[in-house]
Design a protein around this motif. Structure first.
Motif, PDB file in Angstrom:
ATOM      1  N   LEU A  27     -12.554   6.341  -1.340  1.00 23.38           N
ATOM      2  CA  LEU A  27     -11.315   6.126  -2.090  1.00 23.38           C
ATOM      3  C   LEU A  27     -11.217   4.699  -2.624  1.00 23.38           C
ATOM      4  CD1 LEU A  27      -8.782   7.939   0.241  1.00 23.38           C
ATOM      5  CD2 LEU A  27      -9.613   8.724  -1.959  1.00 23.38           C
ATOM      6  N   PHE A  28     -11.523   3.715  -1.795  1.00 26.16           N
ATOM      7  CA  PHE A  28     -11.333   2.316  -2.168  1.00 26.16           C
ATOM      8  C   PHE A  28     -12.487   1.740  -2.976  1.00 26.16           C
ATOM      9  CE2 PHE A  28      -8.126   2.790   1.032  1.00 26.16           C
ATOM     10  CZ  PHE A  28      -7.106   1.945   0.620  1.00 26.16           C
ATOM     11  N   GLN A  29     -13.687   2.269  -2.848  1.00 25.49           N
ATOM     12  CA  GLN A  29     -14.865   1.839  -3.607  1.00 25.49           C
ATOM     13  C   GLN A  29     -15.024   0.318  -3.612  1.00 25.49           C
ATOM     14  OE1 GLN A  29     -14.723   3.682  -7.480  1.00 25.49           O
ATOM     15  NE2 GLN A  29     -14.616   5.717  -6.613  1.00 25.49           N
ATOM     16  N   GLY A  30     -14.920  -0.301  -2.435  1.00 28.31           N
ATOM     17  CA  GLY A  30     -15.119  -1.740  -2.300  1.00 28.31           C
ATOM     18  C   GLY A  30     -13.895  -2.594  -2.584  1.00 28.31           C
ATOM     19  N   HIS A  38       1.814  10.223  -7.107  1.00 28.36           N
ATOM     20  CA  HIS A  38       2.289  11.462  -6.487  1.00 28.36           C
ATOM     21  C   HIS A  38       3.609  11.845  -7.137  1.00 28.36           C
ATOM     22  CE1 HIS A  38       3.117  14.469  -3.457  1.00 28.36           C
ATOM     23  NE2 HIS A  38       4.257  13.879  -3.170  1.00 28.36           N
ATOM     24  N   GLN A  39       3.635  12.991  -7.780  1.00 29.25           N
ATOM     25  CA  GLN A  39       4.827  13.516  -8.453  1.00 29.25           C
ATOM     26  C   GLN A  39       5.455  12.484  -9.380  1.00 29.25           C
ATOM     27  OE1 GLN A  39       7.335  15.071  -5.322  1.00 29.25           O
ATOM     28  NE2 GLN A  39       6.021  16.857  -5.046  1.00 29.25           N
ATOM     29  N   GLY A  40       4.609  11.772 -10.131  1.00 29.68           N
ATOM     30  CA  GLY A  40       5.091  10.808 -11.111  1.00 29.68           C
ATOM     31  C   GLY A  40       5.389   9.424 -10.569  1.00 29.68           C
ATOM     32  N   ALA A  41       5.414   9.251  -9.260  1.00 29.47           N
ATOM     33  CA  ALA A  41       5.667   7.935  -8.654  1.00 29.47           C
ATOM     34  C   ALA A  41       4.339   7.318  -8.232  1.00 29.47           C
ATOM     35  CB  ALA A  41       6.585   8.071  -7.445  1.00 29.47           C
ATOM     36  N   GLU A  42       4.254   5.981  -8.344  1.00 29.79           N
ATOM     37  CA  GLU A  42       3.035   5.285  -7.941  1.00 29.79           C
ATOM     38  C   GLU A  42       3.234   4.610  -6.596  1.00 29.79           C
ATOM     39  OE1 GLU A  42       1.597   2.740 -11.037  1.00 29.79           O
ATOM     40  OE2 GLU A  42       0.965   4.449 -12.247  1.00 29.79           O
ATOM     41  N   TYR A  43       2.250   4.770  -5.746  1.00 31.44           N
ATOM     42  CA  TYR A  43       2.234   4.178  -4.412  1.00 31.44           C
ATOM     43  C   TYR A  43       1.002   3.297  -4.304  1.00 31.44           C
ATOM     44  CZ  TYR A  43       5.599   7.825  -3.266  1.00 31.44           C
ATOM     45  OH  TYR A  43       6.689   8.638  -3.235  1.00 31.44           O
ATOM     46  N   ARG A  44       1.124   2.158  -3.645  1.00 28.95           N
ATOM     47  CA  ARG A  44      -0.022   1.269  -3.423  1.00 28.95           C
ATOM     48  C   ARG A  44      -0.471   1.397  -1.980  1.00 28.95           C
ATOM     49  NH1 ARG A  44      -1.006  -2.092  -7.492  1.00 28.95           N
ATOM     50  NH2 ARG A  44       0.635  -2.389  -9.027  1.00 28.95           N
ATOM     51  N   MET A  45      -1.758   1.601  -1.803  1.00 35.26           N
ATOM     52  CA  MET A  45      -2.331   1.628  -0.467  1.00 35.26           C
ATOM     53  C   MET A  45      -3.256   0.432  -0.328  1.00 35.26           C
ATOM     54  SD  MET A  45      -4.434   4.532   1.646  1.00 35.26           S
ATOM     55  CE  MET A  45      -3.054   5.645   1.626  1.00 35.26           C
ATOM     56  N   LYS A  46      -3.054  -0.357   0.727  1.00 38.11           N
ATOM     57  CA  LYS A  46      -3.836  -1.575   0.957  1.00 38.11           C
ATOM     58  C   LYS A  46      -4.558  -1.488   2.289  1.00 38.11           C
ATOM     59  CE  LYS A  46      -1.322  -5.280  -1.275  1.00 38.11           C
ATOM     60  NZ  LYS A  46      -0.623  -6.537  -1.031  1.00 38.11           N
ATOM     61  N   GLY A  51      -7.936  -4.412   8.984  1.00 32.71           N
ATOM     62  CA  GLY A  51      -8.566  -3.124   8.733  1.00 32.71           C
ATOM     63  C   GLY A  51      -7.627  -1.941   8.815  1.00 32.71           C
ATOM     64  N   LYS A  52      -6.328  -2.179   8.826  1.00 29.15           N
ATOM     65  CA  LYS A  52      -5.335  -1.099   8.870  1.00 29.15           C
ATOM     66  C   LYS A  52      -4.937  -0.722   7.450  1.00 29.15           C
ATOM     67  CE  LYS A  52      -4.100  -2.213  13.352  1.00 29.15           C
ATOM     68  NZ  LYS A  52      -4.284  -1.366  14.421  1.00 29.15           N
ATOM     69  N   LEU A  53      -4.369   0.460   7.289  1.00 31.34           N
ATOM     70  CA  LEU A  53      -3.890   0.919   5.987  1.00 31.34           C
ATOM     71  C   LEU A  53      -2.367   0.811   5.913  1.00 31.34           C
ATOM     72  CD1 LEU A  53      -6.010   4.157   5.503  1.00 31.34           C
ATOM     73  CD2 LEU A  53      -6.380   1.934   4.450  1.00 31.34           C
ATOM     74  N   ILE A  54      -1.880   0.333   4.767  1.00 35.09           N
ATOM     75  CA  ILE A  54      -0.445   0.252   4.513  1.00 35.09           C
ATOM     76  C   ILE A  54      -0.167   0.933   3.177  1.00 35.09           C
ATOM     77  CG2 ILE A  54       1.499  -1.273   4.041  1.00 35.09           C
ATOM     78  CD1 ILE A  54       0.298  -3.299   5.894  1.00 35.09           C
ATOM     79  N   LEU A  55       0.845   1.807   3.161  1.00 32.57           N
ATOM     80  CA  LEU A  55       1.237   2.524   1.951  1.00 32.57           C
ATOM     81  C   LEU A  55       2.650   2.085   1.576  1.00 32.57           C
ATOM     82  CD1 LEU A  55       0.544   4.801  -0.113  1.00 32.57           C
ATOM     83  CD2 LEU A  55       1.674   6.373   1.465  1.00 32.57           C
ATOM     84  N   ASN A  56       2.814   1.577   0.339  1.00 36.59           N
ATOM     85  CA  ASN A  56       4.121   1.154  -0.173  1.00 36.59           C
ATOM     86  C   ASN A  56       4.412   1.844  -1.493  1.00 36.59           C
ATOM     87  OD1 ASN A  56       4.828  -0.976   1.743  1.00 36.59           O
ATOM     88  ND2 ASN A  56       3.115  -2.080   0.861  1.00 36.59           N
TER      89      ASN A  56
END
Length: 57
Positions: A27-30, A38-46, A51-56
Motif C-alpha cells: 500500500l505505502f510503496q516506500g 472512502h465514499q467521497g471523503a479522503e483519509y490520510r494514513m501515516k 512503525g504504528k499506523l494512524i488514520l486521520n
C-alpha cells in the motif's frame, strides 16, 4: 487510482474469518503517508516513527 500499476497483492486468509490480507509495504510503496478515498471523503494514513499506523480524516 492509478491503473498503470499492478493491483495491490492480497494474501490468503487472515485468521478464521477468511479476510483478505494487504501488506502495508504494498500500500505505502516506500512512502510514509497515503490517502484513502472512502465514499467521497479522503483519509490520510501515516506510518509513525515507531512503525504504528494512524488514520486521520
Amino acid at each position: 487510482m492509478n491503473h498503470d500499476k499492478e493491483p495491490a497483492k492480497t494474501g490468503t486468509k487472515a485468521g478464521a474469518r477468511g479476510l483478505p490480507v494487504l501488506e502495508s509495504e504494498t500500500l505505502f510503496q516506500g512512502r510514509n503517508e497515503i490517502v484513502i478515498r472512502h465514499q467521497g471523503a479522503e483519509y490520510r494514513m501515516k506510518i509513525t516513527r515507531q512503525g504504528k499506523l494512524i488514520l486521520n480524516k
